[in-house]
Scaffold this active site. Structure first.
Site, mmCIF file in Angstrom:
data_model
loop_
_atom_site.group_PDB
_atom_site.id
_atom_site.type_symbol
_atom_site.label_atom_id
_atom_site.label_comp_id
_atom_site.label_asym_id
_atom_site.label_seq_id
_atom_site.Cartn_x
_atom_site.Cartn_y
_atom_site.Cartn_z
ATOM 1 N N SER A 76 0.881 -1.170 0.000
ATOM 2 C CA SER A 76 0.000 0.000 0.000
ATOM 3 C C SER A 76 0.911 1.210 0.000
ATOM 4 O O SER A 76 2.085 1.105 0.371
ATOM 5 C CB SER A 76 -0.856 -0.003 1.271
ATOM 6 O OG SER A 76 -1.495 1.247 1.458
ATOM 7 N N TYR A 132 -2.181 0.131 10.884
ATOM 8 C CA TYR A 132 -2.218 -0.346 9.494
ATOM 9 C C TYR A 132 -0.921 0.003 8.761
ATOM 10 O O TYR A 132 -0.341 -0.847 8.068
ATOM 11 C CB TYR A 132 -3.424 0.266 8.768
ATOM 12 C CG TYR A 132 -3.557 -0.185 7.330
ATOM 13 C CD1 TYR A 132 -3.867 -1.509 7.024
ATOM 14 C CD2 TYR A 132 -3.361 0.705 6.266
ATOM 15 C CE1 TYR A 132 -3.989 -1.936 5.706
ATOM 16 C CE2 TYR A 132 -3.484 0.283 4.949
ATOM 17 C CZ TYR A 132 -3.796 -1.034 4.678
ATOM 18 O OH TYR A 132 -3.902 -1.454 3.368
HETATM 19 P P1 NAP Z 1 -11.498 -6.233 0.608
HETATM 20 O O1 NAP Z 1 -12.466 -6.071 -0.497
HETATM 21 O O2 NAP Z 1 -11.977 -6.030 2.022
HETATM 22 O O3 NAP Z 1 -10.793 -7.669 0.479
HETATM 23 C C1 NAP Z 1 -9.995 -8.199 1.506
HETATM 24 C C2 NAP Z 1 -9.877 -9.703 1.298
HETATM 25 O O4 NAP Z 1 -9.046 -10.242 2.331
HETATM 26 C C3 NAP Z 1 -11.217 -10.408 1.382
HETATM 27 O O5 NAP Z 1 -11.315 -11.325 0.316
HETATM 28 C C4 NAP Z 1 -11.152 -11.154 2.710
HETATM 29 O O6 NAP Z 1 -11.856 -12.405 2.601
HETATM 30 C C5 NAP Z 1 -9.651 -11.407 2.830
HETATM 31 N N1 NAP Z 1 -9.261 -11.699 4.205
HETATM 32 C C6 NAP Z 1 -9.360 -10.914 5.302
HETATM 33 N N2 NAP Z 1 -8.949 -11.580 6.378
HETATM 34 C C7 NAP Z 1 -8.574 -12.824 5.961
HETATM 35 C C8 NAP Z 1 -8.071 -13.973 6.610
HETATM 36 N N3 NAP Z 1 -7.887 -14.001 7.946
HETATM 37 N N4 NAP Z 1 -7.786 -15.074 5.870
HETATM 38 C C9 NAP Z 1 -7.990 -15.080 4.540
HETATM 39 N N5 NAP Z 1 -8.472 -14.012 3.849
HETATM 40 C C10 NAP Z 1 -8.761 -12.897 4.583
HETATM 41 O O7 NAP Z 1 -10.268 -5.213 0.453
HETATM 42 P P2 NAP Z 1 -9.241 -4.951 -0.771
HETATM 43 O O8 NAP Z 1 -9.161 -3.492 -0.947
HETATM 44 O O9 NAP Z 1 -9.531 -5.795 -1.940
HETATM 45 O O10 NAP Z 1 -7.882 -5.398 -0.056
HETATM 46 C C11 NAP Z 1 -6.963 -6.308 -0.650
HETATM 47 C C12 NAP Z 1 -5.541 -5.919 -0.265
HETATM 48 O O11 NAP Z 1 -5.244 -4.629 -0.806
HETATM 49 C C13 NAP Z 1 -5.293 -5.805 1.251
HETATM 50 O O12 NAP Z 1 -4.029 -6.361 1.541
HETATM 51 C C14 NAP Z 1 -5.288 -4.315 1.496
HETATM 52 O O13 NAP Z 1 -4.526 -3.964 2.620
HETATM 53 C C15 NAP Z 1 -4.667 -3.827 0.190
HETATM 54 N N6 NAP Z 1 -4.925 -2.413 -0.113
HETATM 55 C C16 NAP Z 1 -6.193 -1.931 -0.237
HETATM 56 C C17 NAP Z 1 -6.404 -0.578 -0.512
HETATM 57 C C18 NAP Z 1 -7.775 0.034 -0.639
HETATM 58 O O14 NAP Z 1 -7.901 1.265 -0.602
HETATM 59 N N7 NAP Z 1 -8.828 -0.744 -0.819
HETATM 60 C C19 NAP Z 1 -5.298 0.263 -0.665
HETATM 61 C C20 NAP Z 1 -4.014 -0.262 -0.549
HETATM 62 C C21 NAP Z 1 -3.836 -1.599 -0.286
HETATM 63 P P3 NAP Z 1 -12.724 -13.095 3.732
HETATM 64 O O15 NAP Z 1 -13.319 -12.002 4.579
HETATM 65 O O16 NAP Z 1 -13.747 -13.868 2.965
HETATM 66 O O17 NAP Z 1 -11.759 -13.970 4.462
#
Ligand code: NAP
Length: 243
Positions: free
Chosen positions: A129, A142
């Protein structure tokens, strides 16, 4: 293999990899959601909780039994919890973020490494990120985890040097996924406010970058990709329109 493929960036990445001709294996806790994505991504859905060592071992064993190899691992599972200053944050929020974002990523990587080593050329993509090199008020927990992901990516690049394994870190700014809904514990208004008055990235925008890195020739290692909405200069300098 894509962890956290039941929503957002993970789901979009799984769909993209399927379009690129990969056989996808998807992991997350919500199996119903995961199965929907797997159907669209011509893949296999396997329940995975990256905070549970037994679950990770089972996932790796299932992959070994079915395929015997892992060409690409996308360490995407992650979350943020809360936006309170250090003074007001409970240990439980920090512990939960560290468990998933750092220990989970390390655990999954360790378990799948023997299978990645069996690929003619392997690739590990870590979702970092801009929080991996920037900070903001309320983000200590975070940002600490994403700074750690950056350290892990760079360490892996040194440890695996000499092997045909690429390490890419993709560092997005604001992406409109379920991320903010999780951060604000289901408060839809608080989550919507994050993206108010600007056009955030979509999960597909980020998946596109992951796909670019993966589809380069095997000798080309895209170390890092930073991607933000044009309205976001850094974590806290964001241009918003009034309407
Ligand atoms: P999201 O839609 O909330 O997806 C997060 C995913 O992580 C979900 O599929 C969730 O699945 C899974 N997860 C959470 N806890 C878990 C666990 N204990 N075991 C296995 N899977 C788990 O958010 P996203 O934005 O796509 O995030 C994906 C990645 O991008 C993350 O690493 C996040 O930090 C990073 N990121 C996001 C942003 C943003 O603004 N959205 C920015 C920078 C980086 P389940 O709940 O079904 O387990």
């Amino acid at each position: 293999m894509v962890t956290g493929a039941s929503s957002g960036i993970g789901a979009a990445t799984a769909r993209l990899l399927a379009r690129e001709g990969f056989q996808t294996v998807l992991g997350a806790r919500r199996l119903d959601r995961l199965q929907q994505v797997a159907a669209e991504a011509n893949g296999v859905a396997l329940e995975l909780d990256v905070t549970d060592a037994g679950s990770v071992e089972q996932f790796a064993a299932a992959v070994e039994e079915r395929y015997g190899v892992c060409d690409v691992l996308v360490n995407n599972a992650g979350l943020a919890l809360g936006l309170s200053p250090v003074a007001d944050t409970p240990d439980s929020d920090w512990a939960a973020m560290l468990e998933v974002n750092v220990l989970g990523l390390l655990r999954v990587t360790r378990s799948l490494l023997p299978l990645i080593r069996k690929a003619s050329h392997g690739h590990i993509v870590n979702l970092g990120s801009i929080a991996g090199f920037e900070v903001y008020r309320g983000g200590a927990g975070y940002t600490a985890t994403k700074h750690a992901v950056r350290a892990v990516s760079r360490t892996l690049r040194v440890e695996l040097n000499g092997e045909p394994i690429r390490i890419t870190e993709v560092d997005p700014g604001m992406v409109d996924t379920e991320f903010s809904l999780v951060r604000f514990r289901g408060d839809e208004q608080a989550a919507a406010n994050v993206y108010k008055g600007l056009k955030p990235l979509t999960a597909e925008d980020v998946a596109d970058c992951i796909g670019f890195a993966i589809t380069r020739p095997p000798h080309v290692d895209i170390d890092e990709i930073v991607i933000r909405p044009v309205a976001q200069a850094n974590s806290f300098t964001v241009h918003r329109t009034q309407d």
